[in-house]
Design a protein around this motif. Structure first.
Motif, PDB file in Angstrom:
ATOM      1  N   GLU A 152      -3.307  17.391  10.432  1.00 58.99           N
ATOM      2  CA  GLU A 152      -2.513  16.286  10.541  1.00 58.99           C
ATOM      3  C   GLU A 152      -3.138  15.105   9.733  1.00 58.99           C
ATOM      4  OE1 GLU A 152      -2.546  12.795  14.128  1.00 58.99           O
ATOM      5  OE2 GLU A 152      -3.390  14.792  14.693  1.00 58.99           O
ATOM      6  N   LEU A 153      -2.504  14.578   8.827  1.00 62.25           N
ATOM      7  CA  LEU A 153      -2.914  13.468   7.896  1.00 62.25           C
ATOM      8  C   LEU A 153      -2.994  12.160   8.703  1.00 62.25           C
ATOM      9  CD1 LEU A 153      -0.554  14.443   4.789  1.00 62.25           C
ATOM     10  CD2 LEU A 153      -2.837  15.273   5.500  1.00 62.25           C
ATOM     11  N   LEU A 154      -4.059  11.367   8.114  1.00 62.91           N
ATOM     12  CA  LEU A 154      -4.450  10.227   8.474  1.00 62.91           C
ATOM     13  C   LEU A 154      -4.218   8.984   7.449  1.00 62.91           C
ATOM     14  CD1 LEU A 154      -7.588  11.051  10.568  1.00 62.91           C
ATOM     15  CD2 LEU A 154      -5.222  10.848  11.395  1.00 62.91           C
ATOM     16  N   ASP A 155      -3.545   8.034   7.583  1.00 66.19           N
ATOM     17  CA  ASP A 155      -3.559   6.919   6.493  1.00 66.19           C
ATOM     18  C   ASP A 155      -2.877   7.322   5.304  1.00 66.19           C
ATOM     19  OD1 ASP A 155      -4.573   5.425   8.469  1.00 66.19           O
ATOM     20  OD2 ASP A 155      -6.649   5.828   7.872  1.00 66.19           O
ATOM     21  N   PHE A 156      -1.988   8.371   5.103  1.00 64.80           N
ATOM     22  CA  PHE A 156      -1.915   9.220   3.843  1.00 64.80           C
ATOM     23  C   PHE A 156      -1.243   8.073   2.912  1.00 64.80           C
ATOM     24  CE2 PHE A 156       0.944  11.344   0.892  1.00 64.80           C
ATOM     25  CZ  PHE A 156       0.139  12.291   0.288  1.00 64.80           C
ATOM     26  N   GLU A 157      -0.484   7.203   3.428  1.00 66.23           N
ATOM     27  CA  GLU A 157       0.310   6.657   2.464  1.00 66.23           C
ATOM     28  C   GLU A 157      -0.657   5.228   1.758  1.00 66.23           C
ATOM     29  OE1 GLU A 157       1.553   5.140   6.630  1.00 66.23           O
ATOM     30  OE2 GLU A 157       0.692   6.734   5.465  1.00 66.23           O
ATOM     31  N   TYR A 158      -1.614   4.971   2.351  1.00 67.87           N
ATOM     32  CA  TYR A 158      -2.495   3.884   2.306  1.00 67.87           C
ATOM     33  C   TYR A 158      -3.616   4.518   1.275  1.00 67.87           C
ATOM     34  CZ  TYR A 158      -0.114   1.364   5.764  1.00 67.87           C
ATOM     35  OH  TYR A 158       0.805   1.055   6.733  1.00 67.87           O
ATOM     36  N   ARG A 159      -3.947   5.592   1.154  1.00 66.80           N
ATOM     37  CA  ARG A 159      -5.028   6.099   0.219  1.00 66.80           C
ATOM     38  C   ARG A 159      -4.761   6.563  -0.946  1.00 66.80           C
ATOM     39  NH1 ARG A 159      -9.732   7.433   3.255  1.00 66.80           N
ATOM     40  NH2 ARG A 159      -9.293   6.753   5.464  1.00 66.80           N
ATOM     41  N   LYS A 160      -5.272   5.907  -2.021  1.00 63.24           N
ATOM     42  CA  LYS A 160      -5.017   6.105  -3.318  1.00 63.24           C
ATOM     43  C   LYS A 160      -6.033   7.195  -4.104  1.00 63.24           C
ATOM     44  CE  LYS A 160      -3.859   1.190  -3.552  1.00 63.24           C
ATOM     45  NZ  LYS A 160      -4.222  -0.040  -4.020  1.00 63.24           N
ATOM     46  N   SER A 161      -6.979   7.805  -3.553  1.00 60.72           N
ATOM     47  CA  SER A 161      -7.835   8.804  -4.287  1.00 60.72           C
ATOM     48  C   SER A 161      -8.028  10.188  -3.611  1.00 60.72           C
ATOM     49  CB  SER A 161      -9.195   8.055  -4.777  1.00 60.72           C
ATOM     50  OG  SER A 161      -9.850   8.026  -3.740  1.00 60.72           O
TER      51      SER A 161
END
Length: 223
Positions: free
Chosen positions: A100-109
């Motif tokens: 389950e991914l968390l905050d995927f679209e906001y993470r840049k690195s």
């Protein structure tokens, strides 16, 4: 006694408790500190910047476990990690675990995931992919192997015109270990990961925010 020129402080589990409630005594104490106070977190940039503004500390922040740094509230994120390598590792894990991914679209690195599978087994599966899997105590993070809070602290220190060895750092989790290695003085709060305590110059008697207050008192930063 060690006299720091700046401080780096983790957020979750250090300034907050397990329920992520911010300790108001720690906030009041940090506002009294006369040297730069930098938040260093596994969380995303917008969260870290908002927290820094609300707490009343420097707008220089270390985010995503060192994968992103920012020097001005309204400036630009400086990305130090390769997210694509992390995404490739996630694809491998998804063949073996329910991820389950968390905050995927906001993470840049990096890629952040729910702590819902065996981390040691997962580490074996992605070994050799140029990434590392870290447990912050609140989530799992797949990071570029070249990224750490310690390297980000060195990057920030150079921009500030000081050495990372002139920083005192306060934290609670294994993702703080590299920061403790490069700082001049490392303080683990009482609830810290046992591995982190091995690298600490001081372990506070009290957990999370109360421990931060004790750390600042020990450093002579509260008058």
């Amino acid at each position: 006694m060690f006299k720091p020129k700046a401080i780096a402080v983790d957020i979750d589990g250090t300034l907050t408790d397990r329920k992520r409630a911010l300790n108001c005594r720690a906030v009041e104490a940090l506002r009294k500190v006369k040297i730069p106070v930098i938040l260093a977190t596994g969380n995303i940039s917008c969260f870290a910047r908002a927290a820094a503004k609300l707490i009343g500390v420097s707008d220089v922040v270390i985010c995503e476990n060192g994968g992103v740094v920012r020097f001005e509230y309204d400036g630009e994120d400086i990305v130090l990690g390769d997210k694509e390598k992390c995404v490739e590792a996630v694809r491998v894990l998804e063949k073996h675990f329910e991820v389950e991914l968390l905050d995927f679209e906001y993470r840049k690195s990096e890629v952040c995931m729910r702590r819902s599978f065996d981390i040691n087994e997962a580490r074996k599966l992605i070994e050799g992919m140029g990434v590392k899997l870290v447990d912050s105590g609140f989530a799992y993070h797949i990071m570029d192997a070249d990224v750490s809070k310690g390297k980000a602290l060195k990057f920030v220190a150079e921009r500030l015109g000081i050495s990372s060895a002139e920083f005192a750092v306060i934290g609670d989790s294994e993702n703080d270990i590299d920061m403790f290695r490069v700082a001049g003085f490392g303080i683990a709060v009482a609830n810290a990961d046992e591995r982190l305590k091995e690298y600490a110059d001081l372990v506070t008697p009290s957990p999370d925010g109360e421990g931060v207050v004790e750390a600042l008192q020990f450093l002579g930063l509260l008058r």
